[in-house]
Write a protein that holds these residues in place. Structure first.
Motif, short mmCIF file in Angstrom:
data_model
loop_
_atom_site.label_atom_id
_atom_site.label_comp_id
_atom_site.label_asym_id
_atom_site.label_seq_id
_atom_site.Cartn_x
_atom_site.Cartn_y
_atom_site.Cartn_z
N LYS A 1 0.90 -1.29 -0.15
CA LYS A 1 0.01 -0.55 -0.09
C LYS A 1 0.29 1.10 -0.12
O LYS A 1 1.29 2.22 1.13
CB LYS A 1 -0.62 0.07 1.41
N MET A 2 1.61 1.10 -1.08
CA MET A 2 2.24 2.43 -1.14
C MET A 2 1.98 3.41 -2.33
O MET A 2 3.05 3.25 -3.55
CB MET A 2 3.75 1.71 -1.53
N PRO A 3 1.38 4.23 -1.95
CA PRO A 3 1.01 5.37 -3.68
C PRO A 3 2.73 5.68 -4.08
O PRO A 3 3.25 6.20 -4.93
CB PRO A 3 0.40 6.29 -2.74
N GLU A 4 3.90 5.55 -3.14
CA GLU A 4 5.17 6.66 -3.24
C GLU A 4 5.71 5.55 -3.89
O GLU A 4 7.21 6.10 -4.81
CB GLU A 4 5.95 6.97 -2.20
N ASP A 5 5.70 4.56 -4.35
CA ASP A 5 6.37 3.52 -4.89
C ASP A 5 5.64 3.07 -6.39
O ASP A 5 5.18 2.29 -6.68
CB ASP A 5 6.35 2.47 -4.53
N HIS A 6 7.00 3.83 -6.65
CA HIS A 6 6.03 4.54 -8.55
C HIS A 6 6.55 3.13 -9.18
O HIS A 6 5.42 3.13 -10.16
CB HIS A 6 6.37 5.62 -9.18
N ARG A 7 7.83 3.00 -8.84
CA ARG A 7 7.54 1.18 -9.13
C ARG A 7 6.96 0.43 -10.16
O ARG A 7 6.10 -0.07 -10.64
CB ARG A 7 9.65 0.32 -9.43
N ALA A 8 5.98 -0.15 -8.74
CA ALA A 8 5.55 -0.63 -8.03
C ALA A 8 4.38 -1.01 -8.96
O ALA A 8 3.65 -0.90 -9.09
CB ALA A 8 5.20 -1.01 -6.16
N ARG A 9 3.64 0.35 -8.67
CA ARG A 9 2.90 1.66 -9.50
C ARG A 9 2.46 0.84 -11.20
O ARG A 9 1.52 -0.06 -11.78
CB ARG A 9 2.25 2.70 -9.05
N LYS A 10 3.37 0.89 -11.33
CA LYS A 10 3.84 0.81 -13.03
C LYS A 10 4.05 -0.62 -13.17
O LYS A 10 2.95 -1.24 -14.10
CB LYS A 10 5.30 1.64 -13.51
N ARG A 11 4.14 -1.55 -12.59
CA ARG A 11 4.53 -2.98 -12.86
C ARG A 11 2.30 -2.91 -12.67
O ARG A 11 2.68 -3.90 -13.56
CB ARG A 11 5.20 -3.63 -11.24
N LEU A 12 1.97 -2.81 -11.71
CA LEU A 12 1.04 -2.94 -11.60
C LEU A 12 0.00 -2.99 -13.41
O LEU A 12 -0.96 -3.33 -13.57
CB LEU A 12 0.01 -2.92 -10.35
N GLU A 13 0.44 -1.24 -13.38
CA GLU A 13 -0.38 -1.33 -14.43
C GLU A 13 -0.21 -1.60 -15.55
O GLU A 13 -0.94 -2.27 -16.10
CB GLU A 13 0.26 0.64 -14.77
N GLY A 14 1.65 -2.04 -16.39
CA GLY A 14 2.02 -3.23 -16.80
C GLY A 14 0.94 -4.16 -17.40
O GLY A 14 0.90 -5.36 -17.73
N PHE A 15 1.33 -5.15 -15.75
CA PHE A 15 0.26 -6.14 -15.65
C PHE A 15 -1.28 -5.99 -16.29
O PHE A 15 -1.68 -6.38 -17.06
CB PHE A 15 0.86 -6.87 -13.81
N LYS A 16 -2.19 -4.79 -15.19
CA LYS A 16 -3.27 -5.11 -16.10
C LYS A 16 -3.42 -4.85 -17.17
O LYS A 16 -4.64 -5.44 -17.99
CB LYS A 16 -3.63 -3.75 -15.46
N GLU A 17 -2.25 -4.02 -17.83
CA GLU A 17 -2.51 -3.62 -19.27
C GLU A 17 -2.57 -4.76 -20.18
O GLU A 17 -3.32 -5.44 -21.43
CB GLU A 17 -1.81 -3.09 -20.14
N GLY A 18 -1.83 -5.49 -19.92
CA GLY A 18 -2.02 -7.24 -19.98
C GLY A 18 -2.71 -8.41 -19.51
O GLY A 18 -2.70 -8.78 -20.67
N LEU A 19 -3.30 -7.84 -19.43
CA LEU A 19 -5.15 -9.15 -19.01
C LEU A 19 -5.75 -8.51 -19.91
O LEU A 19 -6.32 -9.34 -20.42
CB LEU A 19 -4.88 -8.62 -17.38
N GLU A 20 -6.04 -7.53 -19.76
CA GLU A 20 -6.66 -6.44 -20.75
C GLU A 20 -6.31 -7.00 -22.11
O GLU A 20 -7.19 -7.18 -23.06
CB GLU A 20 -7.08 -5.07 -20.91
N ALA A 21 -5.70 -6.98 -23.03
CA ALA A 21 -4.95 -7.36 -23.82
C ALA A 21 -5.44 -8.73 -24.48
O ALA A 21 -5.67 -9.15 -25.48
CB ALA A 21 -3.54 -7.66 -24.01
#
Lengths: 318, 318
Positions: A170-190
DNA sequence: CGCCGGGCGGTTATCGCTAACAACCCCAGA
DNA sequence: TCTGGGGTTGTTAGCGATAACCGCCCGGCG
């Protein structure tokens, strides 16, 4: 002056005099004052290294890479820790810049405006590390976390998993974790999928949190067939929990983490993960500061390393 | 001078002037030069912290304690790493002293003669941490590793174990591990026992090594009924191996580690261990440097903390 | 014999800041 | 009006090293 010449090994001094100086220095326990030296010579052999945390396991490894590369350059790393706070980062940076280091290695591409301004005006090489998803100030060495998340999603889907859950910090400031999750979701959506459930934590023993979160998410969504963890430590906790509870990994549920830490080697089963190239990031960043980058570029170098998927034993073979 | 006063918050400056100075400083992106400041004022707000390693998990925790205590003192820790080599320690120390820090926190009581001489003549507070078994230079904060080993031996014997093996690191320079082992053997001897077998390792993933060593020692000496590990990480590896191999812990074989790291909380069973008071050691050491030690002593303070035995689930209840 | 140049060591000014003190302004009180 | 003192700002002299340059000595060469 002669003493200065002897102690720095610079300029001609006769052997006899050199001998005498060294002897006297030793007898007096003389330790030269680098503060004065630095002021006079306008040279400081320090490299500021600014990272979010030391307890993350990842950063000590990056540091190891840096130290190793700097070893024979006369440069020395000085570490500052920000605890994932951009405000703290700004303070630490200001503090370090006021010692006029020869270069700065700083984790992440996100900074406060003031910090960015300081970095831009420092007039020394700056290397932002860990992440390449964004605009850098000078040089950048890292991996694309977005792409890392995406690749993991693809691998998971290719292995036939469909009901996928995410467990992270739960770390809004951990941008790398956030980007990973975003990329991950993107992969799922694809693939026409989306996250079936998610669970976040903050603080505490990561291994234990991994267990607890795994239990919680599976209680809530018993039909999940894959758990993607934002780091290996909580992934390891999850793995242990699954094994103890008789869950068939990777057939009933698959698991994956992120980072590729050493630690995993000792687990009952090798957790799938993605190597973040930590050591190499440190090494390449330090090489840039030391002016030994193979590219020969001076500043503005962008190095994107490719994280390697290590499927381990917790993803079904496709 | 007025600028200097504004930026250091020292002396009287009218609000109007202060405002103007701050504004100009911001507009110019001015970062004061601490090198010159330190030279002029003969004051450096740095504390040298010299530790053997960052990957040991223990030391980042000590650092956390130090940082926290120094937080509001204006002092800042600067870390040097020795890789468990006394020669490297000497070099690092020399380097750091040449920046004239306000104090030194250094791990261990063992140093080269030259390093000891430097510390003695530095004219600043010195705190040797982690270990109290020996003669310190100035202040000392730590635990008695000898006694820690001894207490563990007593607890193990009291629980009825008799064929005891030791698993540790192959590190002649790790004096604290050595002292622990010595104390442990002493404890065994006091009960008319001795080590039934031992096994050492160097390098690699500690968790994995813990597994491998455990397998090796039990293959060689299948009749052991207790394994004492020199750190928690290899202990955790051993625990996992035993559980996987259907060994009844703690009835068939008991296990114990050392350090009390967070990590253990997530294991299937809580490994017996002994808390090394890492956080508190850092805190107390920093307090001494900051001149806020509750004792009010100036130098020469010896603080022996008491490690707590945490029996966990891997020692039979006596 | 005089000049040149390398080897060696010393002199001077500076780096950017702060300690210490001096200077100034202004207003209150004698 | 003069004095004193508080509030504010400026001046000067370092801090301990190094850069840059200077000077001495001596040997070789024309």
């Amino acid at each position: 002056m002669t003493v200065s010449r002897v102690l720095r090994n610079r300029g001609d001094v006769s052997d006899a005099t050199r001998e005498k100086v060294l002897e006297a220095a030793k007898a007096l326990g003389y330790v030269p004052n680098k503060i004065a030296g630095a002021l006079a010579s306008q040279r400081v052999n320090l490299v500021a290294v600014i990272i979010p945390s030391l307890s993350n396991l990842v950063f000590p490894e990056v540091l190891t890479g840096i130290s190793k590369e700097l070893e024979d350059t006369g440069l020395q790393p000085v570490v500052g820790v920000t605890n994932y706070s951009l405000e703290k980062e700004e303070t630490v940076l200001y503090e370090m810049l006021s010692w006029r280091p020869s270069g700065v290695i700083i984790a992440g591409l996100e900074h406060t405006d003031a910090a960015r301004a300081m970095l831009e005006n420092a007039g020394i090489p700056i290397v932002e590390i860990m992440d390449v998803d964004g605009k850098g100030i000078d040089s950048v060495v890292g991996i694309s976390h977005r792409r890392a998340g995406l690749k993991m999603a693809e691998a998971i889907i290719a292995a036939g998993y469909r009901r996928i859950g995410f467990l992270g910090t739960k770390m809004p400031e951990d941008h790398r974790a956030r980007k990973r999750l975003e990329g991950f979701k993107e992969g799922l959506e694809a693939a026409g999928l989306s996250l079936a459930d998610q669970e976040f934590y903050a603080g505490g023993s990561a291994l234990l949190k991994g267990r607890e979160m795994t239990e919680a998410i599976l209680r809530r969504s018993p039909d999940l067939d894959f758990l993607y963890y934002s780091n290996d430590m909580i992934g390891a906790g999850g793995l242990l929990w699954c094994l103890e509870n008789g869950i068939d990994v990777p057939n009933q549920i698959g698991l994956a983490g992120f980072n590729g830490v050493d630690l995993l080697e000792g687990l009952p089963r090798r957790l799938a993960t993605m190597d973040a190239c930590r050591r190499e990031i440190g090494q390449r960043a330090a090489a840039i500061i030391a002016g030994r980058s193979p590219s020969g570029l001076i500043g503005g170098e962008i190095i994107e390393l490719q994280p390697l998927l290590q499927p381990g034993d917790t993803i079904r073979k496709p």
